[in-house]
Design a protein around this motif. Structure first.
Motif, PDB file in Angstrom:
ATOM      1  N   VAL A   1      42.470   7.511  29.040  1.00  0.00           N
ATOM      2  CA  VAL A   1      42.658   6.262  28.307  1.00  0.00           C
ATOM      3  C   VAL A   1      41.953   6.397  26.968  1.00  0.00           C
ATOM      4  O   VAL A   1      40.783   6.786  26.903  1.00  0.00           O
ATOM      5  N   PHE A   2      42.691   6.061  25.891  1.00  0.00           N
ATOM      6  CA  PHE A   2      42.157   6.134  24.532  1.00  0.00           C
ATOM      7  C   PHE A   2      42.173   4.744  23.910  1.00  0.00           C
ATOM      8  O   PHE A   2      43.095   3.967  24.150  1.00  0.00           O
ATOM      9  N   ASP A   3      41.166   4.445  23.083  1.00  0.00           N
ATOM     10  CA  ASP A   3      41.128   3.149  22.408  1.00  0.00           C
ATOM     11  C   ASP A   3      41.904   3.224  21.095  1.00  0.00           C
ATOM     12  O   ASP A   3      42.577   4.218  20.813  1.00  0.00           O
TER      13      ASP A   3
ATOM     14  N   THR B   1      45.888   3.445  24.736  1.00  0.00           N
ATOM     15  CA  THR B   1      46.977   4.354  25.083  1.00  0.00           C
ATOM     16  C   THR B   1      46.554   5.099  26.334  1.00  0.00           C
ATOM     17  O   THR B   1      45.464   5.667  26.382  1.00  0.00           O
ATOM     18  N   VAL B   2      47.425   5.077  27.347  1.00  0.00           N
ATOM     19  CA  VAL B   2      47.183   5.828  28.576  1.00  0.00           C
ATOM     20  C   VAL B   2      48.051   7.074  28.505  1.00  0.00           C
ATOM     21  O   VAL B   2      49.272   6.986  28.334  1.00  0.00           O
ATOM     22  N   LEU B   3      47.419   8.237  28.626  1.00  0.00           N
ATOM     23  CA  LEU B   3      48.099   9.523  28.463  1.00  0.00           C
ATOM     24  C   LEU B   3      48.001  10.320  29.749  1.00  0.00           C
ATOM     25  O   LEU B   3      46.900  10.526  30.271  1.00  0.00           O
ATOM     26  N   ILE B   4      49.153  10.747  30.262  1.00  0.00           N
ATOM     27  CA  ILE B   4      49.171  11.676  31.397  1.00  0.00           C
ATOM     28  C   ILE B   4      48.980  13.063  30.814  1.00  0.00           C
ATOM     29  O   ILE B   4      49.727  13.498  29.944  1.00  0.00           O
ATOM     30  N   ASN B   5      47.967  13.738  31.287  1.00  0.00           N
ATOM     31  CA  ASN B   5      47.607  15.030  30.724  1.00  0.00           C
ATOM     32  C   ASN B   5      47.310  15.988  31.872  1.00  0.00           C
ATOM     33  O   ASN B   5      46.177  16.349  32.107  1.00  0.00           O
ATOM     34  N   ASP B   6      48.349  16.360  32.592  1.00  0.00           N
ATOM     35  CA  ASP B   6      48.204  17.228  33.757  1.00  0.00           C
ATOM     36  C   ASP B   6      48.996  18.503  33.505  1.00  0.00           C
ATOM     37  O   ASP B   6      50.118  18.445  33.001  1.00  0.00           O
TER      38      ASP B   6
ATOM     39  N   GLN C   1      52.978   9.062  27.783  1.00  0.00           N
ATOM     40  CA  GLN C   1      51.990   8.076  27.372  1.00  0.00           C
ATOM     41  C   GLN C   1      52.616   6.694  27.357  1.00  0.00           C
ATOM     42  O   GLN C   1      53.821   6.545  27.198  1.00  0.00           O
ATOM     43  N   MET C   2      51.770   5.693  27.550  1.00  0.00           N
ATOM     44  CA  MET C   2      52.177   4.291  27.499  1.00  0.00           C
ATOM     45  C   MET C   2      51.090   3.492  26.793  1.00  0.00           C
ATOM     46  O   MET C   2      49.905   3.732  27.009  1.00  0.00           O
ATOM     47  N   PRO C   3      51.513   2.523  25.975  1.00  0.00           N
ATOM     48  CA  PRO C   3      50.521   1.665  25.323  1.00  0.00           C
ATOM     49  C   PRO C   3      50.102   0.516  26.234  1.00  0.00           C
ATOM     50  O   PRO C   3      50.863   0.069  27.086  1.00  0.00           O
ATOM     51  N   VAL C   4      48.883   0.045  26.055  1.00  0.00           N
ATOM     52  CA  VAL C   4      48.392  -1.170  26.710  1.00  0.00           C
ATOM     53  C   VAL C   4      48.045  -2.130  25.581  1.00  0.00           C
ATOM     54  O   VAL C   4      47.177  -1.828  24.759  1.00  0.00           O
ATOM     55  N   THR C   5      48.749  -3.270  25.548  1.00  0.00           N
ATOM     56  CA  THR C   5      48.592  -4.199  24.438  1.00  0.00           C
ATOM     57  C   THR C   5      48.218  -5.596  24.937  1.00  0.00           C
ATOM     58  O   THR C   5      48.430  -5.923  26.094  1.00  0.00           O
ATOM     59  N   PHE C   6      47.681  -6.376  24.031  1.00  0.00           N
ATOM     60  CA  PHE C   6      47.236  -7.731  24.324  1.00  0.00           C
ATOM     61  C   PHE C   6      47.860  -8.691  23.318  1.00  0.00           C
ATOM     62  O   PHE C   6      48.263  -8.284  22.223  1.00  0.00           O
ATOM     63  N   HIS C   7      47.934  -9.964  23.679  1.00  0.00           N
ATOM     64  CA  HIS C   7      48.413 -11.009  22.778  1.00  0.00           C
ATOM     65  C   HIS C   7      47.507 -12.235  22.902  1.00  0.00           C
ATOM     66  O   HIS C   7      46.683 -12.312  23.808  1.00  0.00           O
TER      67      HIS C   7
END
Length: 159
Positions: free
Chosen positions: A45-47, A77-82, A89-95
């Motif tokens: 997970v990256f900020d 950003t959640v990154l699969i790194n295997d 990767q998928m973003p995690v966002t807020f509103h």
């Protein structure tokens, strides 16, 4: 006369209690479930500044703060790194949380809730609905001669 004074006090207490509605009725840290088609796949997970803040394996639930600073929502950003699977990767966002606007119901106290309490508590933002569960459909990496020449089909010199 006493009845009207009591009425004013009760209304005043209710108004003060309802200021900063997002802080009262929402939260500042949200759970995000990370799943993949295969078990025990490594993810990171990256900020918003590409700093790695967490490393884990699927399936796992992580807890992420909604606010970066007052009035600034966080992005992850959640990154699969295997090594066995293609990267994904998928973003995690807020509103902005709907409870944040409930402060406007009491105009006298709205500035306190909207400009001080909710932004400082981090509760003025909420997790986007589609980010509550991240499901990664992973594709295994195929071994090819371009990737590792040692595993490629041997070429015969003798004909």
């Amino acid at each position: 006369m006493r009845y009207s004074q009591l009425k004013v006090v009760i209304i005043g207490v209710i108004c003060v209690a309802l200021q900063s509605c997002a802080t009262l009725f929402s939260k500042s840290i949200y759970p995000v479930a990370v799943h993949s088609t295969s078990q025990n796949v490594r993810f990171e997970v990256f900020d918003r500044y590409k700093n790695r803040i967490y490393t884990g394996t699927t399936p796992e639930t992580i807890y992420l703060p909604a606010s970066y600073l007052p009035f600034i929502r966080q992005r992850y950003t959640v990154l699969i790194n295997d090594p066995d699977f293609e990267s994904a990767q998928m973003p995690v966002t807020f509103h902005i949380d709907g409870w944040y606007f409930a402060n406007l119901l009491i105009p006298a106290f709205a500035p306190v809730g909207m400009l001080i309490v909710d932004p400082l508590s981090g509760c003025m933002f909420t997790l986007d609905y589609h980010c509550r569960t991240l499901n990664f459909s992973l594709k295994p990496i195929k071994i090819s001669e371009h990737r590792d020449p040692m595993l490629a089909t041997p070429i015969s010199i003798i004909e």
